[in-house]
Design a protein around this motif. Structure first.
Motif: not given
Lengths: 486, 95, 484
Positions: B41-46, B48-49
């Motif tokens: 999960l850390q690889a995903l840019d979130t 502002g989500v």
């Protein structure tokens, strides 16, 4: 009798071919003879079932029968049933006789159904093979060396083996759809909030949803019509009218837009499963549907996000099992900590402990943002993938599971077991409804086609599945196990 | 984020799960691999989500303030492991 | 060194709903153990919470009363820990998005001055059950009747600087919640409970000292005593070059001290996360406006009105507005007798004294506000004198009559103002007291004033207390001075 669908049984009861009592007696006999091998039931309520069947016969005689009156079914042992033992597949609740009925149980009883008993399951619904039950694994009637899937494995196996025409399951990450696929039956996970969760022992509250498991989409429609609806006892159950889900079953599929998520046909998909699913999609094309490829780009983040959110909720939900008010209590606790630690260590099985530990760890100070908050953000992205896809297509289709049922004992490693749920888990995170429909075989083991729709489109999914079942006979196949030689 | 023996013992204590050393060692391994999978999960840019807690955008319904539940103590305590005089019994709590 | 005390309070107020915050079980106090703990309160497998509308309304009313911001959205979280009185293994509370935002409570100090104390926020949560430590074969008994009773936790900023201010703040909260009718405020029954955060710092220093949290401080008196002890303890520690440890301490009212709640465990980790069984609570403006429009007059407004419109002193105004019951009683007495000052004197004097002696609350007073008002009216119109009025009050208290007028008639207490009648009684007393008259005559003039008391007493006795004392005084002086 035991080969018939609910709809067929209802017609037979109406026609007086046999009574609910006779039907119930017949099925109880089959359970008695066959379930020793299968192990699909934890508790069979012989006397209560016959008494309920007798009452149903009287209702019918009085001309007051509804569409489900006198029809037998089984309940996953996760639903609280008043005065009937409710174990959730756990040693923790081995002695728990529920003092109250779950809303779903009440609704089905009001509809006149006859419960034959409580079906086996992975402990607290945590598992994909039914091997995590305190009451032992369930076998797959199609191949006794294979698992039936999980966590509603007992419900799926019982229906497939003709012990009961329908059963109620629950689905937190695929626990209705995957066992339905593995056992060659039809299963529906409704939209989150469609069916009350009151009295359903919670695993992961924001993901859990109850649904029907039966031979056909038509039967699922009959059951969902009775199960669904607003419940003042469940804040997350939506106040929204319940249609008669059988009404739209016959709508033709011409013009239906089907999306095939690219990510559901990638690496790790068993070739025989893929062939069966692609053949099923051709059937839809022949029925007038159009097919296009779509993308659900965050698919591969669904399992990691799920294994943060579900264990976190579970770690909290399962804290109430503390040996004080109900459930297992260790012998002679020396102090409070000892009472808690031993009661819980003895009462919970391995997989449950694993998930409690994971959930406790990821919620603890210093980890919350990196795990829980992150997973919830990813959850939004995953839901958005589906919302975007449903802007383009009416339904999504793909395999319910990357492989057919695997061998009992084959998946020892928890992570590889978790990865089995790659096609089902995102659906729970998004809260949308999904079905698995029999679509062929890989060798002796059934293959399930998964059909997904946007929130509250159960009627459309049932219609799509029903039309497929009008054109195919996969759902009519019966395992050899179901044929009694006696 | 690597998981250590102490992390598992700490979680086990918070969750009031008795673990012997052998169990703990096994769980360090299992949990370590699960967290490794989760770390994807850390690889995903979130950035502002907004976090999503519930799959539906619905709000809490309020219940009228009415007493609807009567005394069912006898029924509820039938499944209790230890009661006396209507009280649930636990090992002595010292404050 | 000069030290400054810094105090913040967390006040838990049980809300006066009929049913619990998340279930339909009764909240009534004092039932047989576990007879008011329903499936939801017991945390049976599968049960779910549904939020009580009245609890929400009460919390919002409190927020409006302290001029707090009411956020559109609030969220329930789970606070996870194991304890026998916490059936689910978590308390449903509000950690991140409470129902009431920042507000201000004005406190009144003994000298009548006021000071604003900021409230950081107030949130809804469920109460726990009770552990009973009487010996059940060496076991503790758990009663979950209280589990799920709605609590409003009101968290102040560290704005108080003395034990007196803390007590005044607690009293202010008490009067706001009782005025609003959102709690019975009964501290003896635990309807209001208080945790106190105390630290000290050298006077003039900006940074706060390390604080201790004192639990279980459940009366106005204990708040003062617990703080006094704790402040002394901390100052002593610091002056001996020691350090204050951030810890939870328990107040022991029997020994008048706080002591460390030593736990061998590491610090708690409550693992807060949003409760998945409850959805965000969204309040629309119309709902909030409706509640605001229906707020009763609050203690601060009432106090101000008592001063400005009724001309009461700051002290009287503050005492008489302290509780809604007190204020309602006073206002009725005032309306009946038509004199606010007299009403204030009687309510705080004769009535308060009698209530105190018998340990009664004002709502249980045997003398109703109407009865007292009618009695005072008879003093004001000179029907009876002050002495007789006390007699009538006692008779009303004892239930010897329903109305002051009946008692006055029955006991013949009507004041004698007829000069002739009084003169006749005076003449008789003078005739019967030759020695005293002689003493009076021989005394130096400045001492005669005191000596007249004897004659007044005799005349009043002769009139059975009904003679008008001013007249008696005046006439006696004339007559006695005639001998000199």
């Amino acid at each position: 009798m035991h080969d018939k669908t609910l709809a067929e049984l209802a017609r037979s009861l109406d026609a007086g071919e046999f009574s609910s009592h006779e039907l119930t007696q017949h099925l109880l006999g089959r359970i008695d003879r066959l379930d020793g091998e299968l192990n699909s039931f934890i508790t069979v309520t012989f006397d209560q079932a016959l008494a309920t069947a007798d009452a149903a016969d009287k209702t019918r005689a009085a001309g007051k029968a509804g569409p489900l009156t006198g029809l037998p079914l089984a309940l996953k042992d996760i639903f609280c049933t008043r005065d009937v033992r409710t174990t959730a597949g756990s040693r923790m609740l081995d002695n728990f006789v529920s003092p109250y009925d779950a809303t779903v149980v009440e609704k089905l009883a009001t509809a006149g159904t006859v419960s034959l008993g409580k079906t086996n399951m992975d402990e607290f619904a945590m598992g994909s093979s039914n091997e995590n039950s305190h009451y032992g694994p369930v076998k797959n009637p199609w191949d006794l060396a294979a698992v039936p899937g999980g966590s509603s494995g007992g419900s799926a196996a019982a229906v497939a083996a003709g012990l009961v025409p329908a059963a109620i399951g629950t689905d937190t990450g695929g626990s209705i759809r995957q066992p339905a696929a593995f056992c060659g039956i039809t299963g529906l996970k409704p939209t989150y909030g469609r069916v009350s969760r009151y009295g359903m022992i919670a695993y992961a509250s924001s993901l859990d949803q109850a649904g029907p498991m039966a031979r056909t989409a038509e039967d699922c429609a009959l059951l969902l019509s009775a199960m669904a609806g607003h419940d003042l006892r469940d804040s997350t159950c939506v106040a929204r009218g319940v249609p008669d889900y059988t009404e739209e079953l016959d709508t033709p599929l011409a013009g239906l837009k089907i999306g095939l998520p690219r990510e559901y046909f990638g690496d790790g998909l068993d070739p025989q499963v893929e062939t069966a699913v692609r053949d099923a999609i051709k059937v839809f094309e022949s029925l007038g549907a159009s097919v296009r490829e779509v993308s659900l780009p965050h698919t591969h983040y669904a399992i990691p996000a799920y294994y943060v959110i579900a264990p976190a909720e579970a770690s909290s939900n399962l804290s109430r099992f503390d040996g004080v008010r109900f459930g297992h209590r260790c012998d002679a606790p020396v102090d409070l900590i000892d009472l808690y630690k031993r009661s819980r260590a003895e009462g919970f099985g391995d997989e449950v402990k694993r998930r409690i530990l994971i959930g406790t760890h990821t919620l603890s100070e210093g980890f919350f943002d990196a795990y829980y908050k992150k997973a919830q953000q990813v959850r939004r992205l995953i839901r958005q993938d589906f919302l975007d896809a449903f802007e383009e297509v009416d339904v999504l289709m793909g395999p319910a599971s990357p492989t057919p049922a695997f061998d009992l004992g084959a998946n020892k490693d928890p992570v590889s077991m978790y990865l089995q749920d790659i096609y089902t888990i995102a659906v729970n995170l998004a809260g949308i409804p999904g079905m698995s429909v029999p679509a062929g075989f890989a060798g002796r083991r059934p293959v399930g086609l998964q059909i997904l729709g946007s929130h509250f489109t159960e009627a459309r999914l049932l219609n799509v599945a029903h039309q497929f079942q009008q054109a195919t006979d996969w759902h009519r196949q019966r395992p050899a196990f179901a044929e009694e030689n006696a | 984020m690597a998981l250590e023996h102490a992390d598992v013992q700490r979680a086990a204590h918070l969750a009031r799960l008795g673990l012997n050393d052998e169990d703990a060692t096994r769980y360090v391994d299992d949990l370590g691999r699960i967290l490794e999978m989760v770390d994807m999960l850390q690889a995903l840019d979130t950035e502002g989500v907004a976090p999503l807690a519930h799959p539906l955008d619905v709000t809490q319904r309020l219940r009228a303030d009415e007493v609807t539940e009567g005394d069912q103590r006898e029924r509820f305590q039938r499944c209790a492991p230890a009661v006396e005089n209507g009280l649930y019994l636990v090992p002595r709590v010292v404050e | 060194m000069q030290w400054e005390t810094v105090i913040g309070l967390e006040v838990h107020v049980q809300l006066a709903t009929r049913s619990k915050i998340f279930s339909g079980a009764s909240t009534a106090f004092g039932a047989e153990p576990n007879t008011q703990a329903c499936a939801v309160d017991l945390g049976l497998p599968g049960v779910l919470p549904v939020l009580n509308e009245a609890a929400v309304a009460m919390a919002v009313k409190f927020g409006l009363a302290i001029h707090a911001e009411i956020p559109e959205v609030s969220v329930f979280d789970r606070k996870n820990y194991f304890y026998p009185d916490l059936p689910k293994g978590y308390q449903t509370s509000q950690m991140y998005q409470p129902i009431v935002g920042a507000g201000v409570v004005e406190i009144t100090l003994e000298d009548g001055t006021t000071k604003p104390i900021r409230v950081h926020h107030a949130h809804l949560e469920e109460d726990a059950g009770k552990s009973l430590h009487e010996d059940y074969h060496g076991m503790t008994g758990v009663d979950l009747n209280r589990a799920g009773t709605p609590l409003l936790e009101i968290v102040s900023e560290p704005d108080m600087r003395s034990a007196k201010e803390a007590a005044a703040y607690l009293k202010a909260i008490h009067s706001i919640v009782t005025y609003l009718g959102i709690s019975d405020g009964n501290m003896a029954e635990g309807s209001m409970r208080c945790d106190v955060n105390v630290s000290v710092r050298p006077k003039g220093q900006k940074a706060f000292g390390t604080r201790a949290e004192i639990k279980n401080v459940n009366s106005f008196r204990f708040v003062e005593r617990a703080i006094a002890y704790e402040v002394e303890r901390q100052i002593e520690l610091l002056e001996d070059d020691g350090v204050v440890i951030q810890e939870t301490r328990l107040f022991d009212p029997d020994r008048d001290e706080t002591r460390s709640m030593r736990t061998k465990e590491e610090a708690n980790d409550y693992r807060y996360f949003p409760c998945p069984d409850l959805l965000p609570v969204v309040l629309d403006q119309a709902y909030i406006d409706h509640l605001r429009d229906n707020l009763p007059e609050l203690p601060a407004d009432k106090r101000a009105r008592f001063e400005s419109e009724l001309g009461l002193s700051a002290y009287d105004a503050s005492v008489l507005s302290a509780t809604r019951e007190m204020a309602d009683y006073f206002e009725e007495v005032k309306d009946v007798c038509g004199d606010a000052k007299q009403a204030a004197n009687w309510v705080q004097g004769e009535l308060a004294g009698a209530l105190n002696r018998e340990g009664l609350a004002i709502v249980d007073s045997p003398v109703s506000a109407r009865q007292l008002g009618e009695l005072i009216a008879r003093v004001i119109d000179d029907t009876i004198n002050g002495k007789a009025a006390k007699q009538v009050f006692q008779a009303l208290w004892n239930g010897q009559g329903a109305k002051a007028d009946d008692i006055i008639d029955a006991q013949g207490l009507k004041q004698v103002t007829d000069t002739g009648a009084i003169e006749a009684m005076i003449d008789q007393v003078i005739a019967d007291s030759p020695a005293q008259v002689a003493q009076y005559r021989d005394a130096e003039p400045e001492k005669r004033g005191k000596m007249i008391g004897y004659f007044v007493g005799q005349v009043m006795k002769a009139s059975r207390g009904t003679a008008n004392p001013q007249q008696v005084n005046q006439l006696l002086k004339q007559k006695l001075d005639a001998f000199c």
